[in-house]
Design a protein around this motif. Sequence first.
Motif, short mmCIF file in Angstrom:
data_model
loop_
_atom_site.label_atom_id
_atom_site.label_comp_id
_atom_site.label_asym_id
_atom_site.label_seq_id
_atom_site.Cartn_x
_atom_site.Cartn_y
_atom_site.Cartn_z
N GLN A 105 11.68 -66.37 44.71
CA GLN A 105 10.36 -66.28 44.10
C GLN A 105 9.51 -67.45 44.57
N SER A 110 11.54 -69.99 42.23
CA SER A 110 13.01 -70.09 42.24
C SER A 110 13.50 -69.84 43.66
N PRO A 161 20.20 -60.13 26.49
CA PRO A 161 20.06 -61.39 27.24
C PRO A 161 20.98 -62.49 26.72
N SER A 215 18.19 -71.82 29.89
CA SER A 215 17.68 -70.81 30.83
C SER A 215 16.66 -69.94 30.11
N MET A 216 15.61 -69.53 30.84
CA MET A 216 14.50 -68.80 30.22
C MET A 216 14.30 -67.42 30.82
N ASN A 217 15.21 -66.96 31.66
CA ASN A 217 15.08 -65.61 32.21
C ASN A 217 16.46 -64.96 32.28
N TRP A 218 16.46 -63.64 32.24
CA TRP A 218 17.69 -62.87 32.26
C TRP A 218 17.46 -61.59 33.04
N LYS A 278 15.90 -70.29 35.83
CA LYS A 278 14.78 -71.15 35.44
C LYS A 278 15.11 -71.78 34.09
N PHE A 286 12.65 -69.07 24.61
CA PHE A 286 13.35 -67.93 25.19
C PHE A 286 12.79 -66.62 24.63
N GLU A 300 9.54 -65.73 26.24
CA GLU A 300 9.66 -65.29 27.64
C GLU A 300 10.31 -63.91 27.76
N VAL A 301 11.34 -63.65 26.96
CA VAL A 301 12.17 -62.45 27.13
C VAL A 301 11.89 -61.40 26.05
#
Length: 926
Positions: A498, A634, A655, A682-685, A690, A719, A722-723
């Motif tokens: 990314q 990333s 997640p 971590s903030m993404n799944w 990230k 989290f 974001e998710v």
Amino acid sequence: KFLTVSSSLQASIVFVFKFLNLSLSTNLTAQEGLQWRKSLPSKASDGIKMRNATKEALVVARRPDSGGIEGHVISLLANHFLVKFDPSLKVYHYNVEISPNPSKEVARMIKQKLVESNSGLLCGAHPAYDGRKNFYSPVEFQNGKLEFFVSLPIPTANKGSPFGEWNGFQQKQNQLKVFRINIRAVSKFDGKDLSSYLSNESDDWIPLPQDYLHALDVVLRESPMEKCICVGRSFYSSSTGGTKEIGGGAIGWRGFFQSLRPTQQGLALNVDSSITAFHESIGVIPYLQKQIDFLRDLTQRKTRSLSDDERKEVEKALRNIRVFVCHRETVQRYRVYGLTEEATENLYFADRDGKNLKLIDYFKDHYNYNIQFRNLPCLQISRSKPCYLPMELCMICEGQKFLGKLSDDQTARILKMGCQRPKERKAMIDGIMRGPAGPTSGNQAEEFKLHVSKEMSRLNGRILQPPKLKLGDGGHVRDITPSRRDRQWNLLNSHVFQGTRIERWALISFGGTQEQKSNLPKFINQLSRRCEQLGIFLSKSTVVSPQFEPTQVLNNVTLLESKLKKIHRAASNNLQLLICIMEKKHKGYADLKRIAETSVGFVSQCCLYPNLGKLSSQFLANLALKINAKVGGSTVALYNSLPSQIPRLFRLDEPVIFIGADVTHPHPLDDSSPSVAAVVGSMNWPAANKYVSRMRSQTHRQEIIQDLAAMVEELLDDFYQEVNKLPKRIIFFRDGVSETQFYKVLKEELQAVKEACARFPGYKPPITFAVVQKRHHTRLFPFEINPSSNQNQHFDENIPPGTVVDTVITHPREFDFYLCSHWGVKGTSRPTHYHVLWDENRFTSDELQKLVYNLCYTFARCTKPVSLVPPAYYAHLAAYRGRLYLERSESVAFTRSSNIISRVTPPKTTPLPKPSENVKKLMFYC
């Protein structure tokens, strides 16, 4: 009797435990982790078994299986040496009190003379002594209480003299100091419990018999203690492996580390070579010339005096160092407590008749010595009264661990000194085991019926396969499997996973020659082009013209802040990135980072002019990767997502958050600065690449993270934003914890994580809590037997990335493993030790090892697997950034000018400035 708890009763227990501010998962079993139990329960398979007792006990997670099976087998040697002991042998523990209280060296002399002179009362035993208050004997003494008097020729200073003088050499030789030794029986124990613990035959949970293990550890340390200088768990001697000057008045000594450990193969002695810095045993004047820049030419300028600031720096360099004098014959040693306020030529003292004598006249009259450096202060060698020694008559005593902070050059030299390839390191360890000062060099082990093997432990490891990686869609190569032996990959014809768009950025230069500055347009152009090749857009023009400032601006915090704010305003308060080019490393770096990230609100990337001389493609790519990660991009992701690799536990629509935590402490000589705790999540799944950070300052040298519940709550909230979901599972990696602190960290920090979850109604995710250790001394060496010659072959190369070990040298009962996820370019690879303390997610060995190894490929700053699981790595970086926030280039640490006596309680903790809203959700610490 034991009681199997029914589901209804279990629910009641949960309610009671929560009422007591404790936490218990309602479906927790013995294999799920650490349980609240009472006394010594038996293993529970479908609930919790308990019996009446008064004390609650936390039980560390048991190994869920007999170890992993994935990966092809590799034959290894480990620097663990099997120790056989007689479980039936009784060990008698005695408390020893010596008065007056002696130094460690004198205490050893007292013990030796005591044993030699009183063999009958000690029943012929040669007890092992820990150097403090404990004797361990294989036979019982005649009486439970014994008193002895031992006299030794220990010199004492003449209290009437301001120089710690003796009245004469003859008097010194004849004077003896008498010590009283009281010995009292404390307990006796045998090794049956330890044998049972190591055999792992019983399912019952039993604690590790620490008393017996400690006694055997003291026995095996007895011989090295008598022959070497002990520093922590390591032993050093100028004759055990050579010394090397590392500059600045410091010298590197080779030594060895040893520690007794319970393992699956039984009791094992972990032995490793080690290096540390000692003060060089030279005169105080030459020492200062080597250590302090402004005194380099001191011998050419003997009339030189010191300013107040210079005096403070010299005092800091010498404080607490032990010295001896060379103008007279004596074995007396003195500790430096400080410097005199007055110069040597202005010092007077009163003799016994009350007459005022000038110090320089005294030395001329008594020793026929003319003081050369009359304008320098004297050493103050008493804590409470005037007691002076001229610097030029003093020598640094040998064998003192270097107290100050090593410079970059010193650190590089000592690291190089300890950097041996595997074959050489193995030979050094084997030499230690057979050497005259090693753990098997004395007769103590035989007295206690111990047999220590001199052969390293043989074992099988497994090499895990590297994961397939996903790159950016814009490149020709969109996925790759690292197939090189070192598991590195390059981004040739590839884009990062990314890439970001950086349209509003600026550049500021500090110092540099005119030629260096003239090359900046070329640097900007080549960096922009390299970013484009990697799928990152970096505008070829800055929003404001490059700013050129003198290096001195970095010394002035107020001026530096105004310069950075001016650039930010010129970018309409929307600057994405500031690239800072510095002439050389500068302490103002800390202020620049703090101001940019907390006061103004943008991320920065610093580099040095010398590195811009040759703009290699590799250097530009590394810079681009760091910049991309800092502004929200990333580098890589796993091609096969974690849910597809571990389908039993992970799902795309459920997640998972990976959390890393670390605490960094101030330098050992700093007795006031706060410790800094950092937690990242971590903030993404399912990419999980990230991480957002939270940092807090806390009590000086406090290892437990004090504000963990609040930090984890904030991460969970981020989290969710974001998710759009709270994580189904929490995997927590805790860095920087020693084995002695496992229980306390788990008890308090697991509870803090559960408290954070409880702040979200009805939220109780399963938690896995694992400690990550890099500071250990286990080393693994490739090894195989050549069938044709029946000879052992030792390869002078490191174990390959992906090597995992979870048998033989690991814990006999608990869930731990060693994983070497990186390729060791220099020296001998150090595998990372993962120790699972709590596991409600019920990982198998293969699942957790695969998870950790795969995550090691997702680190943002490089194109190779790293040695530490990224959540823990990022937490370490964030804690270091928090430490920078506390530093001030214009102020000197309080302790540098503080009084000699350390304060009783640490001062109030200075809170960390918080990253600005523009920055806090980015990986600015990367």
